[in-house]
Write an enzyme that holds these catalytic residues in place. Structure first.
Site, mmCIF file in Angstrom:
data_model
loop_
_atom_site.group_PDB
_atom_site.id
_atom_site.type_symbol
_atom_site.label_atom_id
_atom_site.label_comp_id
_atom_site.label_asym_id
_atom_site.label_seq_id
_atom_site.Cartn_x
_atom_site.Cartn_y
_atom_site.Cartn_z
ATOM 1 N N ASP A 199 33.520 -7.678 -2.320
ATOM 2 C CA ASP A 199 32.072 -7.744 -2.425
ATOM 3 C C ASP A 199 31.674 -9.203 -2.145
ATOM 4 O OD1 ASP A 199 29.470 -7.356 -2.998
ATOM 5 O OD2 ASP A 199 29.747 -6.793 -5.093
ATOM 6 N N SER A 200 30.512 -9.410 -1.564
ATOM 7 C CA SER A 200 30.154 -10.743 -1.089
ATOM 8 C C SER A 200 29.713 -11.707 -2.184
ATOM 9 C CB SER A 200 29.002 -10.629 -0.093
ATOM 10 O OG SER A 200 27.819 -10.250 -0.790
ATOM 11 N N GLY A 201 29.383 -11.163 -3.353
ATOM 12 C CA GLY A 201 28.845 -12.019 -4.401
ATOM 13 C C GLY A 201 27.331 -11.971 -4.458
ATOM 14 N N GLY A 202 26.699 -11.299 -3.501
ATOM 15 C CA GLY A 202 25.236 -11.177 -3.511
ATOM 16 C C GLY A 202 24.743 -10.614 -4.830
ATOM 17 N N PHE A 203 25.368 -9.529 -5.258
ATOM 18 C CA PHE A 203 24.936 -8.883 -6.502
ATOM 19 C C PHE A 203 25.053 -9.848 -7.691
ATOM 20 C CE2 PHE A 203 25.850 -6.490 -10.375
ATOM 21 C CZ PHE A 203 24.722 -5.683 -10.446
ATOM 22 N N ASP A 247 24.074 -10.458 1.113
ATOM 23 C CA ASP A 247 22.769 -9.810 1.197
ATOM 24 C C ASP A 247 21.890 -10.220 0.031
ATOM 25 O OD1 ASP A 247 24.418 -8.496 -0.597
ATOM 26 O OD2 ASP A 247 23.524 -6.528 -0.256
ATOM 27 N N GLN A 279 19.735 -2.294 2.763
ATOM 28 C CA GLN A 279 18.895 -2.501 1.583
ATOM 29 C C GLN A 279 17.583 -1.741 1.773
ATOM 30 O OE1 GLN A 279 19.602 -3.761 -1.209
ATOM 31 N NE2 GLN A 279 21.383 -5.079 -0.950
ATOM 32 N N GLY A 316 22.109 -2.126 -3.347
ATOM 33 C CA GLY A 316 20.874 -2.201 -4.117
ATOM 34 C C GLY A 316 20.511 -0.913 -4.831
ATOM 35 N N ASP A 366 32.511 2.443 -5.675
ATOM 36 C CA ASP A 366 33.214 1.546 -6.592
ATOM 37 C C ASP A 366 32.338 1.370 -7.824
ATOM 38 O OD1 ASP A 366 31.245 -0.486 -5.284
ATOM 39 O OD2 ASP A 366 32.090 -1.562 -6.995
ATOM 40 N N CYS A 414 43.537 16.773 -17.871
ATOM 41 C CA CYS A 414 43.944 15.556 -17.158
ATOM 42 C C CYS A 414 45.463 15.431 -17.129
ATOM 43 C CB CYS A 414 43.326 14.327 -17.830
ATOM 44 S SG CYS A 414 43.745 12.771 -17.011
ATOM 45 N N CYS A 422 47.011 12.454 -16.315
ATOM 46 C CA CYS A 422 47.370 11.034 -16.272
ATOM 47 C C CYS A 422 48.447 10.723 -17.305
ATOM 48 C CB CYS A 422 46.127 10.156 -16.489
ATOM 49 S SG CYS A 422 45.680 9.921 -18.227
ATOM 50 N N CYS A 438 47.206 10.989 -20.980
ATOM 51 C CA CYS A 438 47.008 12.345 -21.508
ATOM 52 C C CYS A 438 48.323 13.121 -21.629
ATOM 53 C CB CYS A 438 46.013 13.110 -20.644
ATOM 54 S SG CYS A 438 44.345 12.420 -20.758
ATOM 55 N N HIS A 497 43.378 6.114 -18.047
ATOM 56 C CA HIS A 497 42.832 7.478 -17.996
ATOM 57 C C HIS A 497 41.526 7.515 -17.202
ATOM 58 C CE1 HIS A 497 41.099 11.323 -19.159
ATOM 59 N NE2 HIS A 497 40.006 10.641 -19.431
HETATM 60 ZN ZN ZN Z 1 43.986 11.335 -18.755
#
Ligand code: ZN
Length: 435
Positions: free
Chosen positions: A99-103, A153, A248, A276, A326, A364, A366, A369, A395
């Site tokens: 990520d560019s860091g804009g956020f 951005d 945007q 955004g 993400d 689940c 994982c 679990c 998890h």
């Molecule tokens: Zn799990």
């Protein structure tokens, strides 16, 4: 279904199936292929908090995200570059996006000044004065060496009016032109040293001086041949990168469509970010904005919905043609003791789980679990044991990764419309009951 688009730079995207607007695809990168739709776990500081690369592979994570703003401030993108780039630095041989860091920069409400040239801000770590421009961010992301890098951005709050949204959207477009020019310049200059964040820029930025006194064991430019695994090309820092633009336009459909068209007409991009959103706007607005850009974006390129990652948002996004997501939610909530489950959210700290022998989520598979009871996990949390944070993060990341695998399978066998309707209906009825 469609011909793969070959960029000649190690990237390609191919649609394997489509059901309604939902798409199943293959996104090839220099560090491997991503089966889409996919959720990217967030490793802001070069680590998906509490999980190591073996955990991520076991979960089935395909691509992960790191953040240019945070890594620039600490340890410094030059340090990451000198240690061989992000893949080697964090021991992850799969695809990475930065990520560019804009956020982050635009979240520093009281700490920043925006001009057409860039953004001046103060480091949240030591208060030092910093300056980001589209060019300097490209250099930082080059140093970090992720496969996909995002443009710098102008990010605005979710409820911004049309005037502010247009201003930020148009500035983001102008910054995209500058990002692309710098990206191309760095590519032309090839892999020559100094193609990344330059020492001159660093001085102007107030950043730390270049590292010149490294011990012999850590030469300034680590080449794969100087390290223990000479054939390990997957961890090389000099592979090609793809620059993704960011669409945007706030919560204004006409602005979103306009931005998507302008970005699309500017260049044959390898993929597109939709930015955004999930920044305070209502969910129906977010879904409407995804629909607004869907028709404007080329079909044969991956679409990445930035910062969106609650289970229902993933399903709603996939239904509207999104391929990549993400979000920090799974690890952040995991550290707070909250688990995503097929029966809604569950707070493991609650007293009712003290003697509960069941797994977090009976559906689940994982490693958490399969092995541990709710009673044990509650005990770990109440006792402040670090294993508790780790097991819940594991998890939660597994839950979203597996949810996207399941969605992909449903797109491939054409059952996605019915499956997603059913999933959302169950999810909404259960979350309505969850206190
Ligand atoms: Zn799990």
């Amino acid at each position: 279904m469609t011909q793969p688009n070959e960029s000649g730079t190690g990237f390609a995207f191919r649609l394997a199936a489509r059901t309604g607007r939902a798409r199943a695809g293959h996104f090839r990168t220099p560090h491997g292929e991503v089966q889409t739709p996919a959720f990217m776990a967030v490793g802001t500081l070069g680590t998906v908090k509490a999980l190591d690369p073996d955990d991520l592979h076991a979960i089935g994570a395909q691509m992960i995200l790191a953040n240019a703003y945070h890594l620039h401030l600490r340890p410094g993108d030059d340090v990451v570059r000198d240690l061989g780039g992000l893949h080697r630095f964090m021991g992850w041989d799969g695809p990475i996006l930065t990520d560019s860091g804009g956020f982050q920069v635009f979240s520093l409400e009281t700490l920043r000044t925006v001009s057409e040239d860039g953004v001046e801000f103060r480091s949240h770590i030591d208060g030092s004065r910093r300056y980001f421009t589209p060019e300097s961010v490209m250099q930082i992301e080059r140093n970090l060496g992720a496969d996909v890098i995002m443009q710098f951005d102008h990010v605005i709050p979710g409820q911004s009016d049309a005037l502010a949204s247009r201003d930020a959207s148009e500035r983001s477009l102008r910054w995209l032109v500058r990002c692309q020019a710098e990206f191309e310049r760095m590519r032309r200059d090839g892999e020559t040293e100094g193609a990344g964040y330059s020492d001159e820029t660093r001085e102007a930025d107030g950043g730390p001086p270049p590292r010149t006194n490294l011990p012999a064991a850590f030469p300034p430019t680590v080449t794969t041949s100087s390290l223990a695994v000479p054939e390990d090309r997957a961890l090389s820092s000099s592979s090609p990168q793809a620059l993704f633009p960011v669409i945007q336009g706030g919560i204004h459909a006409d602005l979103r469509r306009e931005a998507a068209r302008s970005v699309r007409d500017m260049n044959d991009w390898i993929g597109y970010g939709i930015g955004g959103l999930s920044v305070g706007e209502a969910k129906p607005d977010m879904y409407a904005m995804i629909e607004a850009v869907d028709a404007e974006l080329p079909d044969d390129r991956p679409r990445y919905l930035m910062g969106v990652g609650f289970p229902e948002d993933l399903i709603e996004g996939v239904r509207r043609g999104v391929d990549l997501f993400d979000c920090v939610a799974p690890t952040r909530m995991g550290r707070n003791g909250t688990a995503f489950t097929s029966e809604g959210r569950l707070n493991v700290k609650r007293a009712e789980f003290r003697t509960d022998p069941r797994p977090l989520d009976p559906d689940c598979e994982c490693a958490t679990c399969r092995r541990f009871s709710r009673g044990y996990l509650r005990h770990l949390y109440v006792s402040d044991e670090i294993l508790g944070l780790r097991l819940l993060s594991l998890h939660n990341v597994h839950f979203l990764t597996a949810l996207m695998r399941r969605a992909r399978a449903a797109i491939l066998d054409s059952s996605f419309p019915a499956w997603s309707e059913d999933w959302l209906a169950r999810h909404h009825s259960r979350t309505a009951l969850t206190p």
